[in-house]
Design an enzyme around this catalytic site. Structure first.
Site, PDB file in Angstrom:
ATOM      1  N   MET A 100       0.821  -1.206   0.000  1.00 24.11           N
ATOM      2  CA  MET A 100       0.000   0.000   0.000  1.00 24.11           C
ATOM      3  C   MET A 100       0.856   1.258   0.000  1.00 24.11           C
ATOM      4  O   MET A 100       0.577   2.201  -0.736  1.00 24.11           O
ATOM      5  CB  MET A 100      -0.958   0.006   1.210  1.00 24.11           C
ATOM      6  CG  MET A 100      -2.010  -1.058   1.169  1.00 24.11           C
ATOM      7  SD  MET A 100      -2.880  -1.213  -0.402  1.00 24.11           S
ATOM      8  CE  MET A 100      -3.752   0.338  -0.538  1.00 24.11           C
ATOM      9  N   ASP A 104      10.416   3.786   5.297  1.00 19.89           N
ATOM     10  CA  ASP A 104      10.143   2.478   5.907  1.00 19.89           C
ATOM     11  C   ASP A 104      11.239   2.207   6.930  1.00 19.89           C
ATOM     12  O   ASP A 104      12.205   2.966   7.035  1.00 19.89           O
ATOM     13  CB  ASP A 104      10.040   1.373   4.843  1.00 19.89           C
ATOM     14  CG  ASP A 104       9.071   0.269   5.279  1.00 19.89           C
ATOM     15  OD1 ASP A 104       9.117  -0.120   6.463  1.00 19.89           O
ATOM     16  OD2 ASP A 104       8.266  -0.197   4.450  1.00 19.89           O
ATOM     17  N   SER A 152      -7.056  -0.302   7.343  1.00 23.45           N
ATOM     18  CA  SER A 152      -8.146  -0.998   6.661  1.00 23.45           C
ATOM     19  C   SER A 152      -9.405  -1.054   7.521  1.00 23.45           C
ATOM     20  O   SER A 152     -10.507  -1.133   6.994  1.00 23.45           O
ATOM     21  CB  SER A 152      -7.750  -2.441   6.372  1.00 23.45           C
ATOM     22  OG  SER A 152      -6.631  -2.512   5.561  1.00 23.45           O
ATOM     23  N   HIS A 194      -8.427   5.685   3.429  1.00 19.31           N
ATOM     24  CA  HIS A 194      -8.253   4.265   3.134  1.00 19.31           C
ATOM     25  C   HIS A 194      -8.263   4.008   1.633  1.00 19.31           C
ATOM     26  O   HIS A 194      -9.297   4.148   0.976  1.00 19.31           O
ATOM     27  CB  HIS A 194      -9.376   3.470   3.837  1.00 19.31           C
ATOM     28  CG  HIS A 194      -9.276   2.001   3.648  1.00 19.31           C
ATOM     29  ND1 HIS A 194     -10.364   1.168   3.671  1.00 19.31           N
ATOM     30  CD2 HIS A 194      -8.219   1.194   3.425  1.00 19.31           C
ATOM     31  CE1 HIS A 194      -9.984  -0.071   3.463  1.00 19.31           C
ATOM     32  NE2 HIS A 194      -8.679  -0.089   3.318  1.00 19.31           N
ATOM     33  N   ASN A 245      -6.116  -1.817  -2.937  1.00 18.74           N
ATOM     34  CA  ASN A 245      -4.977  -2.461  -3.564  1.00 18.74           C
ATOM     35  C   ASN A 245      -5.354  -3.057  -4.930  1.00 18.74           C
ATOM     36  O   ASN A 245      -6.299  -3.844  -4.980  1.00 18.74           O
ATOM     37  CB  ASN A 245      -4.516  -3.579  -2.606  1.00 18.74           C
ATOM     38  CG  ASN A 245      -3.164  -4.134  -2.955  1.00 18.74           C
ATOM     39  OD1 ASN A 245      -2.556  -3.757  -3.947  1.00 18.74           O
ATOM     40  ND2 ASN A 245      -2.695  -5.060  -2.140  1.00 18.74           N
ATOM     41  N   GLU A 285     -11.723   5.859   1.053  1.00 15.11           N
ATOM     42  CA  GLU A 285     -12.671   6.166   2.126  1.00 15.11           C
ATOM     43  C   GLU A 285     -12.045   7.259   3.004  1.00 15.11           C
ATOM     44  O   GLU A 285     -10.884   7.137   3.411  1.00 15.11           O
ATOM     45  CB  GLU A 285     -12.944   4.914   2.961  1.00 15.11           C
ATOM     46  CG  GLU A 285     -13.691   3.845   2.176  1.00 15.11           C
ATOM     47  CD  GLU A 285     -13.897   2.541   2.957  1.00 15.11           C
ATOM     48  OE1 GLU A 285     -14.892   1.871   2.718  1.00 15.11           O
ATOM     49  OE2 GLU A 285     -13.035   2.200   3.795  1.00 15.11           O
ATOM     50  N   ASN A 326     -14.566  -2.829   3.674  1.00 13.28           N
ATOM     51  CA  ASN A 326     -14.144  -4.045   4.365  1.00 13.28           C
ATOM     52  C   ASN A 326     -15.227  -4.590   5.285  1.00 13.28           C
ATOM     53  O   ASN A 326     -15.294  -5.795   5.527  1.00 13.28           O
ATOM     54  CB  ASN A 326     -12.848  -3.797   5.150  1.00 13.28           C
ATOM     55  CG  ASN A 326     -11.650  -3.755   4.219  1.00 13.28           C
ATOM     56  OD1 ASN A 326     -11.702  -4.291   3.111  1.00 13.28           O
ATOM     57  ND2 ASN A 326     -10.581  -3.121   4.647  1.00 13.28           N
TER      58      ASN A 326
END
Ligand code: 3HC
Length: 382
Positions: A17, A36, A123, A144, A147, A156, A195
């Site tokens: 993501m 990261d 999520s 949100h 993928n 969202e 979800n």
């Protein structure tokens, strides 16, 4: 701050993501900082962005010059403080574990400029709880993505209890600038729209394997034959079995024990077989996407079962006031995944009474309370 004031977006996480969101931000013309925890993760994320941009050049969606400009617009970091120090907008895409999210937000709050918006790509998880790790909960919002982020259009936009209207509007406008379809989620509620509506499907798909009622290939072949671009088990692998597992744990803890992850899923995650990202999950991905043999379709599996429990769950969102307009649910479901129609559009064609009856049967057959039809479904009025 107005949307035009946003110049630099920092993305936390360079995985599936994170790298996708960073690419979407580059395509929208933003300067991007991608961070990261280890250099090798950042390098891999950057390589994936370059590959995907190259694909877009091949398809003549962007020019070679555009691509070069975008590549020069991204910087990568391991140090979180350096990554966000001059960001106007931060989007977090780290693993779906609440303590990790909170740790990251604490750091973001400490290092990002005071005016910066802090968005989470979670999520399922509570935006209010994530925001509680900061001293700026009014500037924390859910954003949100789906993928693959570069292709899926839904974003969202989720309001935590303390999120200000200005922040909601900014996140919405940033999503529009990214050429996405934003849908507002007015109440911070587990799984938001997409979800949550899909969540009961994962119970049914879990039970099917647990009880040996069909193989993943049989179900995926059946669903592909009715027009899905990916079967549901392939999609689980594609998104990541770790994501499915952590999501199920969160749902089980906060919504209903029906969502407790099945044993086979825990075993896959424990053994490090997470799907596409590790080369093996439910299917073998070592040679690319699994080749699903459509002749293996389990013809007596009725795709309407998956629709029935989805529509039922969608009615719960209306009953709970998470979404006011049923059309927003259809819009979210069409733009978040590969479906041509939203659940209510399908329900109108099939008949609410038929779906309610099927939900009742499935609830009895599998002993799953989450499948029991709501009053709204039984009445057939949304
Ligand atoms: N970047 C650029 N292009 C890409 C790409 C990427 N990351 N991934 C795929 N593409 C391109 C391919 O190159 C191909 O281009 P071409 O037609 O010019 O050859 C095109 O997209 C189609 O890809 P494929 O031929 O490989 O396969 P499909 O037609 O099946 O499309 C898909 C791939 C768009 C991923 C499609 O299978 C799909 O829509 N799948 C469902 C995805 C979905 O439901 N996502 C939501 C998951 S849930 C989620 O994310 C929520 C989270 O909280 C867990």
């Amino acid at each position: 701050m107005k949307v035009d004031d946003i110049e630099k977006i920092a993305v936390m996480g360079a995985g599936d993501m994170g790298h996708g969101i960073a690419e979407v931000a580059l395509l929208a013309g933003y300067k991007v900082a991608m961070r990261d925890v280890e250099q090798r993760f950042v390098d891999k994320g950057l390589a994936r962005i370059k590959e995907s941009l190259e694909k877009l050049v091949e398809k003549q969606k962007i020019s070679e010059d555009n691509k070069k400009a975008m590549v020069s617009n991204i910087e990568t970091f391991v140090d979180i403080g350096k990554a966000v120090k001059d960001a106007d907008f931060v989007i977090e895409a780290v693993p779906e574990i609440m303590n990790i999210k909170k740790e990251v937000f604490k750091e973001l709050d400490k290092h990002a400029p005071k005016h910066a918006i802090l968005a989470s790509n979670t999520s399922n998880m509570s935006i209010t709880e994530i925001a509680s790790a900061t001293n700026r909960p009014e500037k924390v919002v859910g954003m949100h993505f789906f993928n693959p982020a570069v292709l899926m259009r839904l974003v969202e936009i989720i309001k935590g209890d303390k999120t200000s209207e200005e922040t909601m509007k900014l996140a919405y406008d940033v999503a529009l600038r990214m050429n996405k379809v934003p849908v507002r989620v007015e109440k911070d509620s587990i799984g938001f729209i997409y979800n949550r509506v899909n969540a009961p499907n994962s119970i049914l798909l879990g039970v099917i394997l647990e009880r040996g009622l069909a193989t993943p290939e049989q179900i995926d072949a059946r669903m592909k034959k009715v027009g899905m671009p990916m079967g549901p088990y392939e999609l689980m692998d594609y998104v990541g079995l770790d994501v499915a597992y952590h999501g199920a744990l969160y749902f089980a803890e906060r919504l209903s024990s029906d969502y407790k992850p099945p044993k086979w899923l825990k075993e896959k995650v424990d053994s490090g077989n997470l799907g596409k990202k590790t080369g093996k999950g439910i299917f073998d991905w070592s040679q690319g996407r699994p080749a699903i043999d459509l002749d293996k379709a389990k013809e007596d599996f009725d795709p309407t079962d998956l629709i029935a429990i989805q529509v039922n769950e969608a009615t719960k969102l209306l009953e709970e006031g998470v979404v006011k307009n049923p059309d927003d649910i259809d819009k979210a479901m069409v733009n978040g995944g590969g479906s041509a129609f939203g659940p209510f559009q399908l329900a109108k064609g099939i008949g609410f009474d038929k779906l309610a009856k099927r939900c009742e049967e499935l609830a009895k057959q599998f002993g799953v309370k989450a499948f029991e039809p709501t009053e709204t479904l039984k009445k057939g009025r949304i």
